[in-house]
Design a protein around this motif. Structure first.
Motif, PDB file in Angstrom:
ATOM      1  N   GLN A 152     -10.439   3.732  -8.409  1.00 38.70           N
ATOM      2  CA  GLN A 152     -10.754   2.844  -9.600  1.00 38.70           C
ATOM      3  C   GLN A 152      -9.258   2.059  -9.813  1.00 38.70           C
ATOM      4  OE1 GLN A 152     -10.748   6.477 -12.274  1.00 38.70           O
ATOM      5  NE2 GLN A 152      -8.602   6.115 -12.709  1.00 38.70           N
ATOM      6  N   GLY A 153      -9.433   1.099 -10.458  1.00 33.63           N
ATOM      7  CA  GLY A 153      -8.492   0.077 -10.710  1.00 33.63           C
ATOM      8  C   GLY A 153      -8.560  -0.718 -11.722  1.00 33.63           C
ATOM      9  N   SER A 194      -7.170 -18.962 -11.291  1.00 32.32           N
ATOM     10  CA  SER A 194      -6.098 -19.727 -10.794  1.00 32.32           C
ATOM     11  C   SER A 194      -4.649 -18.866 -10.932  1.00 32.32           C
ATOM     12  CB  SER A 194      -5.841 -20.862 -11.946  1.00 32.32           C
ATOM     13  OG  SER A 194      -5.440 -20.638 -13.000  1.00 32.32           O
ATOM     14  N   GLU A 195      -4.824 -17.703 -11.735  1.00 34.85           N
ATOM     15  CA  GLU A 195      -3.525 -16.739 -11.719  1.00 34.85           C
ATOM     16  C   GLU A 195      -4.174 -15.307 -11.554  1.00 34.85           C
ATOM     17  OE1 GLU A 195      -0.647 -17.846 -14.556  1.00 34.85           O
ATOM     18  OE2 GLU A 195      -1.610 -19.368 -14.992  1.00 34.85           O
ATOM     19  N   LEU A 196      -3.247 -14.590 -10.822  1.00 34.17           N
ATOM     20  CA  LEU A 196      -3.643 -13.154 -10.985  1.00 34.17           C
ATOM     21  C   LEU A 196      -2.303 -12.412 -11.308  1.00 34.17           C
ATOM     22  CD1 LEU A 196      -5.443 -10.736 -10.509  1.00 34.17           C
ATOM     23  CD2 LEU A 196      -4.901 -10.976  -8.049  1.00 34.17           C
ATOM     24  N   THR A 197      -2.381 -11.821 -12.529  1.00 39.27           N
ATOM     25  CA  THR A 197      -1.056 -11.232 -13.238  1.00 39.27           C
ATOM     26  C   THR A 197      -0.932  -9.843 -12.499  1.00 39.27           C
ATOM     27  OG1 THR A 197      -1.293 -12.621 -15.173  1.00 39.27           O
ATOM     28  CG2 THR A 197       0.131 -10.672 -15.281  1.00 39.27           C
ATOM     29  N   TYR A 198      -2.067  -9.082 -12.285  1.00 39.07           N
ATOM     30  CA  TYR A 198      -1.777  -7.810 -11.963  1.00 39.07           C
ATOM     31  C   TYR A 198      -2.902  -7.089 -11.217  1.00 39.07           C
ATOM     32  CZ  TYR A 198      -1.122  -2.632 -12.641  1.00 39.07           C
ATOM     33  OH  TYR A 198      -1.161  -1.221 -12.558  1.00 39.07           O
ATOM     34  N   PHE A 199      -2.779  -6.485 -10.166  1.00 39.43           N
ATOM     35  CA  PHE A 199      -3.882  -5.607  -9.392  1.00 39.43           C
ATOM     36  C   PHE A 199      -3.209  -4.318  -9.070  1.00 39.43           C
ATOM     37  CE2 PHE A 199      -6.173  -4.154  -5.792  1.00 39.43           C
ATOM     38  CZ  PHE A 199      -7.420  -4.503  -6.142  1.00 39.43           C
ATOM     39  N   HIS A 200      -4.175  -3.212  -9.297  1.00 37.45           N
ATOM     40  CA  HIS A 200      -3.675  -1.951  -8.765  1.00 37.45           C
ATOM     41  C   HIS A 200      -5.039  -0.955  -8.674  1.00 37.45           C
ATOM     42  CE1 HIS A 200      -1.968   2.191 -10.093  1.00 37.45           C
ATOM     43  NE2 HIS A 200      -1.922   2.087  -8.897  1.00 37.45           N
ATOM     44  N   GLU A 204      -3.168   4.196  -2.452  1.00 38.72           N
ATOM     45  CA  GLU A 204      -3.115   3.434  -3.587  1.00 38.72           C
ATOM     46  C   GLU A 204      -2.520   1.984  -2.855  1.00 38.72           C
ATOM     47  OE1 GLU A 204       0.048   3.363  -7.691  1.00 38.72           O
ATOM     48  OE2 GLU A 204       0.449   4.492  -5.975  1.00 38.72           O
ATOM     49  N   LEU A 205      -3.285   0.815  -3.547  1.00 38.46           N
ATOM     50  CA  LEU A 205      -2.937  -0.218  -3.396  1.00 38.46           C
ATOM     51  C   LEU A 205      -2.434  -1.184  -4.662  1.00 38.46           C
ATOM     52  CD1 LEU A 205      -2.945  -2.679  -1.169  1.00 38.46           C
ATOM     53  CD2 LEU A 205      -5.375  -2.745  -1.959  1.00 38.46           C
ATOM     54  N   ARG A 206      -1.375  -1.836  -4.691  1.00 39.40           N
ATOM     55  CA  ARG A 206      -1.034  -2.634  -5.864  1.00 39.40           C
ATOM     56  C   ARG A 206      -0.436  -3.821  -5.376  1.00 39.40           C
ATOM     57  NH1 ARG A 206       3.468   0.186  -9.202  1.00 39.40           N
ATOM     58  NH2 ARG A 206       3.156  -1.764 -10.381  1.00 39.40           N
ATOM     59  N   SER A 207      -0.310  -4.796  -6.305  1.00 36.33           N
ATOM     60  CA  SER A 207       0.281  -6.172  -6.482  1.00 36.33           C
ATOM     61  C   SER A 207       1.870  -5.700  -6.245  1.00 36.33           C
ATOM     62  CB  SER A 207      -0.414  -7.146  -7.273  1.00 36.33           C
ATOM     63  OG  SER A 207      -0.158  -6.751  -8.581  1.00 36.33           O
ATOM     64  N   ALA A 208       2.455  -6.563  -5.476  1.00 40.24           N
ATOM     65  CA  ALA A 208       3.830  -6.782  -5.592  1.00 40.24           C
ATOM     66  C   ALA A 208       4.520  -7.536  -6.842  1.00 40.24           C
ATOM     67  CB  ALA A 208       4.322  -7.220  -4.234  1.00 40.24           C
ATOM     68  N   ALA A 209       3.618  -8.416  -7.150  1.00 41.79           N
ATOM     69  CA  ALA A 209       4.191  -9.202  -8.427  1.00 41.79           C
ATOM     70  C   ALA A 209       3.006 -10.186  -8.609  1.00 41.79           C
ATOM     71  CB  ALA A 209       5.376 -10.193  -7.905  1.00 41.79           C
ATOM     72  N   PRO A 210       2.988 -10.768  -9.898  1.00 42.93           N
ATOM     73  CA  PRO A 210       2.149 -11.880 -10.311  1.00 42.93           C
ATOM     74  C   PRO A 210       2.187 -12.857  -9.175  1.00 42.93           C
ATOM     75  CG  PRO A 210       3.653 -11.401 -12.159  1.00 42.93           C
ATOM     76  CD  PRO A 210       4.080 -10.782 -11.082  1.00 42.93           C
ATOM     77  N   SER A 211       0.767 -13.624  -9.227  1.00 46.07           N
ATOM     78  CA  SER A 211       0.686 -14.524  -8.238  1.00 46.07           C
ATOM     79  C   SER A 211       1.622 -15.838  -8.581  1.00 46.07           C
ATOM     80  CB  SER A 211      -0.718 -15.275  -8.391  1.00 46.07           C
ATOM     81  OG  SER A 211      -1.163 -15.504  -9.602  1.00 46.07           O
ATOM     82  N   ILE A 244       0.858  -1.153  -0.138  1.00 44.82           N
ATOM     83  CA  ILE A 244       0.094   0.129   0.080  1.00 44.82           C
ATOM     84  C   ILE A 244       0.809   1.272   0.030  1.00 44.82           C
ATOM     85  CG2 ILE A 244      -0.266   0.426   2.521  1.00 44.82           C
ATOM     86  CD1 ILE A 244      -3.234   0.543   2.090  1.00 44.82           C
ATOM     87  N   SER A 245       0.315   2.483  -0.478  1.00 43.31           N
ATOM     88  CA  SER A 245       1.012   3.664  -0.404  1.00 43.31           C
ATOM     89  C   SER A 245       0.151   4.630  -0.084  1.00 43.31           C
ATOM     90  CB  SER A 245       1.554   3.968  -1.968  1.00 43.31           C
ATOM     91  OG  SER A 245       2.445   3.177  -2.455  1.00 43.31           O
TER      92      SER A 245
END
Length: 410
Positions: free
Chosen positions: A158-159, A168-174, A211-218, A5-6
């Motif tokens: 928004q995101g 089964s996979e999450l590549t990106y989240f913002h 802001e909230l974002r993923s650190a990397a793909p799952s 999180i930022s």
């Protein structure tokens, strides 16, 4: 999937007191706001399956859908401001509560007033992967007893997420609060100063970053043995940018990012099917089309009768007080006409929301305040003789307001 999180706290320099508010920095009710300088949970692990709630029941590209939707009663009667803790969260909505809880311990996934809820749209797909854009309207309760409730309401979250259709996979989240406008936070708090009954104080401000974002793909941690600590630093911003480029499925079929967010905007605000221009651009457009200038006002604009009048006879715009003051301050020769128009608008403004009709030179020929529009107790007005057809009173008032302006133009 690891999220981080930022957050940059709002400061007194980013507060814009409304005309009815006291010197808010001295109010006891603000103690929780001043203490909220860091996110509640800076980092947190999620299972990909938790994000299943972002997917629609039926996959259709470019068609917005509700994830969390307020019912008709909640939209018209509004939810109480005199409470501290959110209601129980449905199982399929827990992910939204957990994400928002990373910012603050008491999120409300359904805001008290419209716009409410969460909506999303699938912008594109690439094989089994879905590119989903979403918009969330939620708020936070900062205080606990004995302090009165203090509501902190971002303009919106928004995101975007890129997820396998079988989760089964999450590549990106913002997810983030947009910060390109002058104001993006509403604050309201109850007080009982000077008497036993409570009253509401309001203020608006600017949140630099939320802001909230993923650190990397799952990844499958059971198979790889990768620790969460290593996982957090596995991607930097540049690598993530390259990753997104590999998922760039743009062609003539798919919307670009801004058009996708605009689609969600119209989903929440049906009246925006009619174009709304920046204040200065609205006058230019009105001169080109020989129409009057109309400024936005609340939900009555969803009425088809109101929309017809606006589409045929007006060019519509909306502006904040701070925007008008900025236009007025520019006294250069090429901006003097805009400055004079903005001054006439500001001179006719009354708190909290003022709707007005202006001619090309800025002259205000009709105006209506939100308080008058929503006053159901008045019995001395001419609108009462035209409500027998079932149309609600605020809509009738607004139609009359627009028609009166057209009569004065002629």
């Amino acid at each position: 999937m690891h999220k981080y999180i930022s957050y940059e706290a709002i400061t007194k320099n980013n507060l814009y007191p409304c005309p009815t508010s006291k010197i808010i920095i001295e109010l006891d009710e603000l103690h929780s706001l001043k203490l909220w300088t860091h996110p509640f949970i800076p980092r947190l692990n999620f299972a990909v399956r938790h994000f299943k709630s972002f997917l629609p029941k039926e996959i259709q590209i470019g068609k917005p859908y509700w994830i969390i939707e307020g019912n008709q009663q909640q939209r018209t009667e509004h939810l109480s401001s005199n409470r501290y803790y959110p209601s129980d969260v449905a199982n399929n909505h827990v992910i939204f509560h957990r994400l928002l809880s990373m910012f603050h311990v008491r999120p409300f996934i359904l805001s008290r007033f419209p716009p409410q809820g969460t909506a999303a749209v699938i912008r594109a797909r690439h094989g089994p992967f879905l590119d989903i854009y979403f918009r969330i309207h939620a708020e936070f309760q900062l205080n606990t007893p004995p302090y009165h409730p203090f509501w902190y309401t971002p303009a919106q979250f928004q995101g975007r997420l890129i997820i396998h259709e079988n989760t089964s996979e999450l590549t990106y989240f913002h997810m983030y609060v947009p910060n390109e406008k002058r104001l993006n936070i509403d604050m309201e708090w109850l007080t009982n100063r000077g008497g036993p009954s409570t009253s509401m104080e309001v203020d608006i401000g600017y949140m630099p970053r939320m802001e909230l974002r993923s650190a990397a793909p799952s990844i499958n941690m059971n198979e790889t043995g990768t620790s969460s600590e290593h996982f957090v630093s596995s991607l930097n911003d540049r690598l993530y940018e390259n990753l997104l480029k590999s998922f760039n499925w743009m062609n003539g079929t798919f919307l670009n990012e801004q058009a996708t967010y605009d689609l969600l905007e119209r989903f929440f605000y049906p009246f925006k099917e009619i174009p709304y221009y920046e204040y200065r651009q609205a006058f230019q457009k009105a001169e080109e089309t020989n129409k009057l200038i109309h400024t936005i006002i609340l939900w009555v604009l969803e009425s088809s009768a109101v929309q017809h009048l606006l589409r045929e006879y007006f060019v519509s715009t909306w502006a904040l007080v701070v925007d008008l003051k900025a236009i007025i301050s520019n006294q250069s020769n090429d901006a003097i006409k805009d400055s004079q128009r903005a001054k006439q608008a500001l001179d006719n403004y009354s708190f909290p929301v003022q709707s007005m009709i202006q001619q090309h030179d800025g002259t205000v020929i009709a105006k209506m305040n939100a308080n008058d529009l929503l006053n159901f107790e008045s019995t001395s007005e001419q609108f009462l003789n035209i409500i027998s057809d079932g149309t609600n009173l605020p809509t009738k008032r607004y139609i009359h307001f627009l028609e009166r302006a057209l009569d004065r133009q002629n």
